[in-house]
Design a protein around this motif. Structure first.
Motif, PDB file in Angstrom:
ATOM      1  N   ARG A  84       0.827  -1.208   0.000  1.00  9.86           N
ATOM      2  CA  ARG A  84       0.000   0.000   0.000  1.00  9.86           C
ATOM      3  C   ARG A  84       0.861   1.256   0.000  1.00  9.86           C
ATOM      4  O   ARG A  84       0.364   2.361  -0.121  1.00  9.86           O
ATOM      5  CB  ARG A  84      -0.960   0.001   1.177  1.00  9.86           C
ATOM      6  CG  ARG A  84      -0.286   0.178   2.512  1.00  9.86           C
ATOM      7  CD  ARG A  84      -1.313   0.195   3.612  1.00  9.86           C
ATOM      8  NE  ARG A  84      -0.739   0.710   4.816  1.00  9.86           N
ATOM      9  CZ  ARG A  84      -1.250   0.561   5.992  1.00  9.86           C
ATOM     10  NH1 ARG A  84      -2.376  -0.098   6.141  1.00  9.86           N
ATOM     11  NH2 ARG A  84      -0.681   1.063   7.050  1.00  9.86           N
ATOM     12  N   TYR A  85       2.169   1.090   0.135  1.00  7.81           N
ATOM     13  CA  TYR A  85       3.050   2.242   0.239  1.00  7.81           C
ATOM     14  C   TYR A  85       3.590   2.713  -1.106  1.00  7.81           C
ATOM     15  O   TYR A  85       4.515   3.488  -1.163  1.00  7.81           O
ATOM     16  CB  TYR A  85       4.189   1.947   1.222  1.00  7.81           C
ATOM     17  CG  TYR A  85       3.632   1.646   2.593  1.00  7.81           C
ATOM     18  CD1 TYR A  85       2.937   2.622   3.297  1.00  7.81           C
ATOM     19  CD2 TYR A  85       3.740   0.384   3.149  1.00  7.81           C
ATOM     20  CE1 TYR A  85       2.385   2.354   4.533  1.00  7.81           C
ATOM     21  CE2 TYR A  85       3.187   0.106   4.388  1.00  7.81           C
ATOM     22  CZ  TYR A  85       2.518   1.091   5.080  1.00  7.81           C
ATOM     23  OH  TYR A  85       1.976   0.815   6.291  1.00  7.81           O
ATOM     24  N   LEU A  90       4.747   6.406   3.952  1.00  8.84           N
ATOM     25  CA  LEU A  90       5.050   5.696   5.189  1.00  8.84           C
ATOM     26  C   LEU A  90       6.037   6.537   5.983  1.00  8.84           C
ATOM     27  O   LEU A  90       7.079   6.938   5.462  1.00  8.84           O
ATOM     28  CB  LEU A  90       5.647   4.318   4.879  1.00  8.84           C
ATOM     29  CG  LEU A  90       6.063   3.465   6.064  1.00  8.84           C
ATOM     30  CD1 LEU A  90       4.869   3.179   6.974  1.00  8.84           C
ATOM     31  CD2 LEU A  90       6.676   2.162   5.582  1.00  8.84           C
ATOM     32  N   ARG A  91       5.684   6.830   7.236  1.00  6.49           N
ATOM     33  CA  ARG A  91       6.564   7.596   8.126  1.00  6.49           C
ATOM     34  C   ARG A  91       7.028   6.685   9.243  1.00  6.49           C
ATOM     35  O   ARG A  91       6.198   6.123   9.969  1.00  6.49           O
ATOM     36  CB  ARG A  91       5.815   8.804   8.691  1.00  6.49           C
ATOM     37  CG  ARG A  91       5.561   9.875   7.661  1.00  6.49           C
ATOM     38  CD  ARG A  91       4.937  11.124   8.294  1.00  6.49           C
ATOM     39  NE  ARG A  91       5.004  12.235   7.377  1.00  6.49           N
ATOM     40  CZ  ARG A  91       3.988  12.630   6.613  1.00  6.49           C
ATOM     41  NH1 ARG A  91       2.831  11.998   6.669  1.00  6.49           N
ATOM     42  NH2 ARG A  91       4.135  13.660   5.803  1.00  6.49           N
ATOM     43  N   VAL A 108       7.332   3.378  -1.808  1.00  5.91           N
ATOM     44  CA  VAL A 108       8.086   2.283  -2.404  1.00  5.91           C
ATOM     45  C   VAL A 108       7.450   1.879  -3.733  1.00  5.91           C
ATOM     46  O   VAL A 108       6.278   2.159  -3.985  1.00  5.91           O
ATOM     47  CB  VAL A 108       8.164   1.043  -1.482  1.00  5.91           C
ATOM     48  CG1 VAL A 108       8.868   1.374  -0.187  1.00  5.91           C
ATOM     49  CG2 VAL A 108       6.791   0.459  -1.213  1.00  5.91           C
ATOM     50  N   ALA A 109       8.245   1.243  -4.543  1.00 10.43           N
ATOM     51  CA  ALA A 109       7.762   0.644  -5.779  1.00 10.43           C
ATOM     52  C   ALA A 109       8.358  -0.750  -5.868  1.00 10.43           C
ATOM     53  O   ALA A 109       9.503  -0.971  -5.448  1.00 10.43           O
ATOM     54  CB  ALA A 109       8.175   1.483  -6.983  1.00 10.43           C
ATOM     55  N   ALA A 123      12.851   2.358  -2.717  1.00 13.86           N
ATOM     56  CA  ALA A 123      12.251   3.327  -1.799  1.00 13.86           C
ATOM     57  C   ALA A 123      12.812   4.706  -2.119  1.00 13.86           C
ATOM     58  O   ALA A 123      14.015   4.865  -2.326  1.00 13.86           O
ATOM     59  CB  ALA A 123      12.570   2.964  -0.357  1.00 13.86           C
ATOM     60  N   VAL A 124      11.925   5.695  -2.165  1.00  7.26           N
ATOM     61  CA  VAL A 124      12.319   7.089  -2.315  1.00  7.26           C
ATOM     62  C   VAL A 124      12.047   7.733  -0.956  1.00  7.26           C
ATOM     63  O   VAL A 124      10.901   7.782  -0.503  1.00  7.26           O
ATOM     64  CB  VAL A 124      11.544   7.792  -3.447  1.00  7.26           C
ATOM     65  CG1 VAL A 124      11.950   9.249  -3.555  1.00  7.26           C
ATOM     66  CG2 VAL A 124      11.776   7.054  -4.775  1.00  7.26           C
TER      67      VAL A 124
END
Length: 161
Positions: A84-85, A90-91, A108-109, A123-124
């Motif tokens: 879902r991210y 996401l923190r 994320v991808a 992740a960015v």
């Protein structure tokens, strides 16, 4: 230079250059969670050079108390091919090489092989430590002011009664 490109048509993007110069950390890890890409912004943010990070577990930036939760989610994502991210930010807390805490936010991808199976995650990441600290200070101050207002109200009621 091609006249058409100069006239404003889209230029080809050098993705390697993009990842190298972007201000957000870009981290890629394989299916097992080993780091396979670590850009310059990740070096600045977390303190590890690319040479120090490459091939290492993501544990180098995950606080020990968060690791089980992280790996449970990571393994579920690898197994289901869903997260879902990709759209939801996401923190989470993170840790710098020198041990100080960070507050990071990221999306994320999923990276997939030709067979469609998830082969890794990109992740960015953005450092939100200053924002998080400021919000915590503001929440604390708001609580103090609300408590003072409530005490003043109660004192006024008691004095009137």
């Amino acid at each position: 230079m091609d006249e058409k490109a100069a006239a404003g048509s889209p230029a080809v993007v050098d993705c390697g250059q993009l990842v190298a110069v972007i201000g957000d950390a870009v981290i890629v890890s394989d299916a097992a969670g080993a780091i396979t890409l670590w850009n310059a912004a990740a070096e600045r943010m977390f303190g590890f050079t690319a040479d120090e990070a490459m091939g290492k577990s993501l544990d180098i930036i995950i606080p020990e108390r968060q690791r089980q939760r992280h790996w449970d989610g990571y393994e579920k994502t690898m197994a289901t091919g869903e997260t879902r991210y990709g759209h939801d930010l996401l923190r989470v807390p993170a840790v710098h090489k020198d041990g100080h805490s960070l507050s990071i936010a990221f999306t994320v991808a999923l990276l997939r092989g030709t067979d469609g199976a998830v082969t890794g995650i990109v992740a960015v990441v953005r450092d939100e430590t200053a924002r998080w600290t400021e919000e915590r200070t503001l929440r604390r101050r708001l609580s103090e002011l609300e408590a003072a207002a409530q005490a003043a109200t109660q004192a006024g009621v008691a004095a009137a009664g």
